[in-house]
Design an enzyme around this catalytic site. Structure first.
Site, PDB file in Angstrom:
ATOM      1  N   LYS A   8       0.832  -1.214   0.000  1.00  0.00           N
ATOM      2  CA  LYS A   8       0.000   0.000   0.000  1.00  0.00           C
ATOM      3  C   LYS A   8       0.868   1.267   0.000  1.00  0.00           C
ATOM      4  O   LYS A   8       0.633   2.186  -0.780  1.00  0.00           O
ATOM      5  CB  LYS A   8      -0.931   0.023   1.232  1.00  0.00           C
ATOM      6  CG  LYS A   8      -1.828  -1.199   1.335  1.00  0.00           C
ATOM      7  CD  LYS A   8      -2.735  -1.139   2.544  1.00  0.00           C
ATOM      8  CE  LYS A   8      -2.005  -1.149   3.876  1.00  0.00           C
ATOM      9  NZ  LYS A   8      -1.257  -2.393   4.159  1.00  0.00           N
ATOM     10  N   ARG A  35      -8.911   0.881   9.945  1.00  0.00           N
ATOM     11  CA  ARG A  35      -8.494  -0.493  10.211  1.00  0.00           C
ATOM     12  C   ARG A  35      -9.529  -1.227  11.065  1.00  0.00           C
ATOM     13  O   ARG A  35      -9.325  -2.412  11.359  1.00  0.00           O
ATOM     14  CB  ARG A  35      -7.165  -0.477  10.971  1.00  0.00           C
ATOM     15  CG  ARG A  35      -5.926  -0.814  10.124  1.00  0.00           C
ATOM     16  CD  ARG A  35      -4.730  -0.663  11.024  1.00  0.00           C
ATOM     17  NE  ARG A  35      -3.547  -1.340  10.624  1.00  0.00           N
ATOM     18  CZ  ARG A  35      -2.512  -0.773   9.999  1.00  0.00           C
ATOM     19  NH1 ARG A  35      -2.581   0.485   9.611  1.00  0.00           N
ATOM     20  NH2 ARG A  35      -1.419  -1.464   9.765  1.00  0.00           N
ATOM     21  N   ARG A  70      11.600  -5.932   4.405  1.00  0.00           N
ATOM     22  CA  ARG A  70      11.389  -4.482   4.250  1.00  0.00           C
ATOM     23  C   ARG A  70      12.431  -3.695   5.035  1.00  0.00           C
ATOM     24  O   ARG A  70      12.770  -4.001   6.159  1.00  0.00           O
ATOM     25  CB  ARG A  70       9.990  -4.102   4.738  1.00  0.00           C
ATOM     26  CG  ARG A  70       9.771  -2.588   4.733  1.00  0.00           C
ATOM     27  CD  ARG A  70       8.317  -2.217   4.768  1.00  0.00           C
ATOM     28  NE  ARG A  70       7.630  -2.661   5.962  1.00  0.00           N
ATOM     29  CZ  ARG A  70       6.308  -2.521   6.161  1.00  0.00           C
ATOM     30  NH1 ARG A  70       5.554  -1.979   5.214  1.00  0.00           N
ATOM     31  NH2 ARG A  70       5.768  -2.939   7.272  1.00  0.00           N
ATOM     32  N   ARG A  85      12.021  -1.921  10.701  1.00  0.00           N
ATOM     33  CA  ARG A  85      11.024  -1.553  11.713  1.00  0.00           C
ATOM     34  C   ARG A  85      10.930  -2.632  12.791  1.00  0.00           C
ATOM     35  O   ARG A  85      11.015  -3.820  12.486  1.00  0.00           O
ATOM     36  CB  ARG A  85       9.639  -1.384  11.053  1.00  0.00           C
ATOM     37  CG  ARG A  85       9.495  -0.093  10.297  1.00  0.00           C
ATOM     38  CD  ARG A  85       8.255  -0.055   9.421  1.00  0.00           C
ATOM     39  NE  ARG A  85       7.018  -0.529  10.031  1.00  0.00           N
ATOM     40  CZ  ARG A  85       5.818  -0.435   9.444  1.00  0.00           C
ATOM     41  NH1 ARG A  85       5.703   0.134   8.253  1.00  0.00           N
ATOM     42  NH2 ARG A  85       4.744  -0.900  10.037  1.00  0.00           N
ATOM     43  N   ARG A 106       0.663  -9.126  13.824  1.00  0.00           N
ATOM     44  CA  ARG A 106      -0.025  -8.147  12.968  1.00  0.00           C
ATOM     45  C   ARG A 106      -0.960  -8.838  11.983  1.00  0.00           C
ATOM     46  O   ARG A 106      -2.015  -8.303  11.649  1.00  0.00           O
ATOM     47  CB  ARG A 106       1.002  -7.285  12.227  1.00  0.00           C
ATOM     48  CG  ARG A 106       1.622  -6.245  13.146  1.00  0.00           C
ATOM     49  CD  ARG A 106       2.913  -5.741  12.600  1.00  0.00           C
ATOM     50  NE  ARG A 106       2.738  -4.862  11.470  1.00  0.00           N
ATOM     51  CZ  ARG A 106       3.639  -4.707  10.519  1.00  0.00           C
ATOM     52  NH1 ARG A 106       4.764  -5.394  10.528  1.00  0.00           N
ATOM     53  NH2 ARG A 106       3.419  -3.857   9.549  1.00  0.00           N
TER      54      ARG A 106
HETATM   55  P1  ADP Z   1       2.331  -1.824   3.217  1.00  0.00           P
HETATM   56  O1  ADP Z   1       2.364  -0.327   3.121  1.00  0.00           O
HETATM   57  O2  ADP Z   1       1.100  -2.421   2.605  1.00  0.00           O
HETATM   58  O3  ADP Z   1       2.590  -2.338   4.606  1.00  0.00           O
HETATM   59  P2  ADP Z   1       4.850  -1.650   1.753  1.00  0.00           P
HETATM   60  O4  ADP Z   1       4.503  -0.755   0.621  1.00  0.00           O
HETATM   61  O5  ADP Z   1       5.657  -1.095   2.867  1.00  0.00           O
HETATM   62  O6  ADP Z   1       3.529  -2.381   2.325  1.00  0.00           O
HETATM   63  O7  ADP Z   1       5.606  -2.917   1.118  1.00  0.00           O
HETATM   64  C1  ADP Z   1       6.086  -3.991   1.937  1.00  0.00           C
HETATM   65  C2  ADP Z   1       7.407  -4.501   1.365  1.00  0.00           C
HETATM   66  O8  ADP Z   1       7.179  -5.135   0.114  1.00  0.00           O
HETATM   67  C3  ADP Z   1       8.440  -3.410   1.115  1.00  0.00           C
HETATM   68  O9  ADP Z   1       9.708  -3.920   1.444  1.00  0.00           O
HETATM   69  C4  ADP Z   1       8.328  -3.115  -0.385  1.00  0.00           C
HETATM   70  O10 ADP Z   1       9.570  -2.699  -0.949  1.00  0.00           O
HETATM   71  C5  ADP Z   1       7.916  -4.477  -0.930  1.00  0.00           C
HETATM   72  N1  ADP Z   1       6.983  -4.391  -2.056  1.00  0.00           N
HETATM   73  C6  ADP Z   1       5.956  -3.511  -2.203  1.00  0.00           C
HETATM   74  N2  ADP Z   1       5.288  -3.748  -3.348  1.00  0.00           N
HETATM   75  C7  ADP Z   1       5.916  -4.809  -3.932  1.00  0.00           C
HETATM   76  C8  ADP Z   1       5.688  -5.540  -5.145  1.00  0.00           C
HETATM   77  N3  ADP Z   1       4.666  -5.240  -5.969  1.00  0.00           N
HETATM   78  N4  ADP Z   1       6.512  -6.585  -5.406  1.00  0.00           N
HETATM   79  C9  ADP Z   1       7.517  -6.902  -4.563  1.00  0.00           C
HETATM   80  N5  ADP Z   1       7.791  -6.245  -3.422  1.00  0.00           N
HETATM   81  C10 ADP Z   1       6.991  -5.220  -3.104  1.00  0.00           C
HETATM   82  P1  AMP Z   2       1.484   0.535   9.218  1.00  0.00           P
HETATM   83  O1  AMP Z   2       2.614   1.487   8.963  1.00  0.00           O
HETATM   84  O2  AMP Z   2       0.241   0.891   8.466  1.00  0.00           O
HETATM   85  O3  AMP Z   2       1.876  -0.914   9.038  1.00  0.00           O
HETATM   86  O4  AMP Z   2       1.083   0.732  10.756  1.00  0.00           O
HETATM   87  C1  AMP Z   2       2.023   0.464  11.787  1.00  0.00           C
HETATM   88  C2  AMP Z   2       1.307   0.351  13.115  1.00  0.00           C
HETATM   89  O5  AMP Z   2       0.704   1.609  13.462  1.00  0.00           O
HETATM   90  C3  AMP Z   2       0.167  -0.669  13.221  1.00  0.00           C
HETATM   91  O6  AMP Z   2       0.641  -1.987  13.430  1.00  0.00           O
HETATM   92  C4  AMP Z   2      -0.616  -0.109  14.414  1.00  0.00           C
HETATM   93  O7  AMP Z   2       0.040  -0.386  15.640  1.00  0.00           O
HETATM   94  C5  AMP Z   2      -0.515   1.400  14.172  1.00  0.00           C
HETATM   95  N1  AMP Z   2      -1.625   1.879  13.311  1.00  0.00           N
HETATM   96  C6  AMP Z   2      -1.520   2.393  12.061  1.00  0.00           C
HETATM   97  N2  AMP Z   2      -2.724   2.719  11.571  1.00  0.00           N
HETATM   98  C7  AMP Z   2      -3.630   2.392  12.531  1.00  0.00           C
HETATM   99  C8  AMP Z   2      -5.041   2.456  12.624  1.00  0.00           C
HETATM  100  N3  AMP Z   2      -5.784   2.918  11.602  1.00  0.00           N
HETATM  101  N4  AMP Z   2      -5.630   2.038  13.772  1.00  0.00           N
HETATM  102  C9  AMP Z   2      -4.902   1.589  14.799  1.00  0.00           C
HETATM  103  N5  AMP Z   2      -3.559   1.470  14.776  1.00  0.00           N
HETATM  104  C10 AMP Z   2      -2.924   1.856  13.653  1.00  0.00           C
END
Ligand code: ADP
Ligand code: AMP
Length: 208
Positions: free
Chosen positions: A13, A88, A122, A155, A166
């Site tokens: 995302k 969420r 990541r 992270r 998660r």
């Molecule tokens: P989210 O925001 O949904 O938690 P991220 O955008 O941070 O996910 O992506 C999670 C991991 O997957 C990151 O390390 C990113 O570089 C990788 N990633 C994102 N999109 C793709 C894709 N289409 N193919 C392979 N790896 C991806």
């Molecule tokens: P994310 O970067 O979206 O993976 O979010 C990281 C963490 O932030 C999550 O695992 C939650 O602990 C907190 N968080 C982010 N968005 C929300 C939400 N909409 N509601 C509650 N907790 C959240």
């Protein structure tokens, strides 16, 4: 365009939002990034949520909804936005509906095995939030951000125990939003397993 990006952690995302925000010229609002910003700057909110984020649990709805409402007082959201990681829970979705009308909810669909691979590899730049992956999107120099030259971090919640928690939290609390938005006719499913350029093409096509 008022958009929500929905889907499990690691589905891509944030990666897609970073591209889509420039393409559509709308801000990317990631609640995870907002919480991490507060933690880094040791604000009251940051102190309150630090342990929650590290564990992978959700921050209470009241706290999260207030933070998002505050963010929406900024004028830059008037012509559209991409909400990433919010809502969420059903309570958050109901609260959002009170103050914003959505055009679409994009559901990033990805299997569990791929999610775990993406999250465990990541890496991010702490100051800019730029996202990398050790295999799928590596930086030019290992462990270093391409633009700022800062060291990349993993992270806390991308370590194995927190990842599994998660995913359970996602299934129990966030997945019901798929049906919630499908019933409202807003949901667009995207196959998030493809490479980023292909995912983005699907996204553009679906939103047109
Ligand atoms: P989210 O925001 O949904 O938690 P991220 O955008 O941070 O996910 O992506 C999670 C991991 O997957 C990151 O390390 C990113 O570089 C990788 N990633 C994102 N999109 C793709 C894709 N289409 N193919 C392979 N790896 C991806
Ligand atoms: P994310 O970067 O979206 O993976 O979010 C990281 C963490 O932030 C999550 O695992 C939650 O602990 C907190 N968080 C982010 N968005 C929300 C939400 N909409 N509601 C509650 N907790 C959240």
């Amino acid at each position: 365009m008022n958009l929500v990006f929905l889907g499990p952690p690691g589905a891509g995302k944030g990666t897609m939002a970073a591209v889509a925000k420039d393409f559509f010229n709308i801000p990317h609002i990631s609640t995870g990034d907002l919480f991490r910003y507060n933690i880094k700057n040791e604000t009251e909110l940051g102190k309150e949520v630090k342990a929650i984020l590290a564990s992978g649990e959700l921050v209470p709805d009241s706290v999260t909804i207030k933070m998002v409402q505050d963010r929406f007082t900024n004028d830059d959201t008037k012509n559209g936005f991409i909400l990433d990681g919010f809502p969420r829970t059903i309570a958050q979705a109901d609260a959002l509906a009170q103050f914003k009308k959505l055009d679409a909810v994009v559901n990033f669909v990805l299997d569990r095995e791929s999610i775990i691979k993406r999250l465990s590899g990541r890496r991010m730049c702490k100051s800019t939030g730029r996202i990398y992956h050790v295999l799928y999107n590596p930086p030019k120099v290992e462990g270093i951000d391409d633009e700022t030259g800062e060291p990349l971090i993993q992270r806390d919640d991308d370590k194995e125990e927190a990842i599994l928690n998660r995913l359970d939290v996602y299934q129990a609390q966030t997945e019901p939003l798929i049906e919630y938005y499908r019933e409202k006719g807003l949901l667009i499913d995207i196959d998030a397993s493809k490479e980023p350029s292909v995912v983005f093409e699907q996204l553009k096509k679906a939103l047109n």
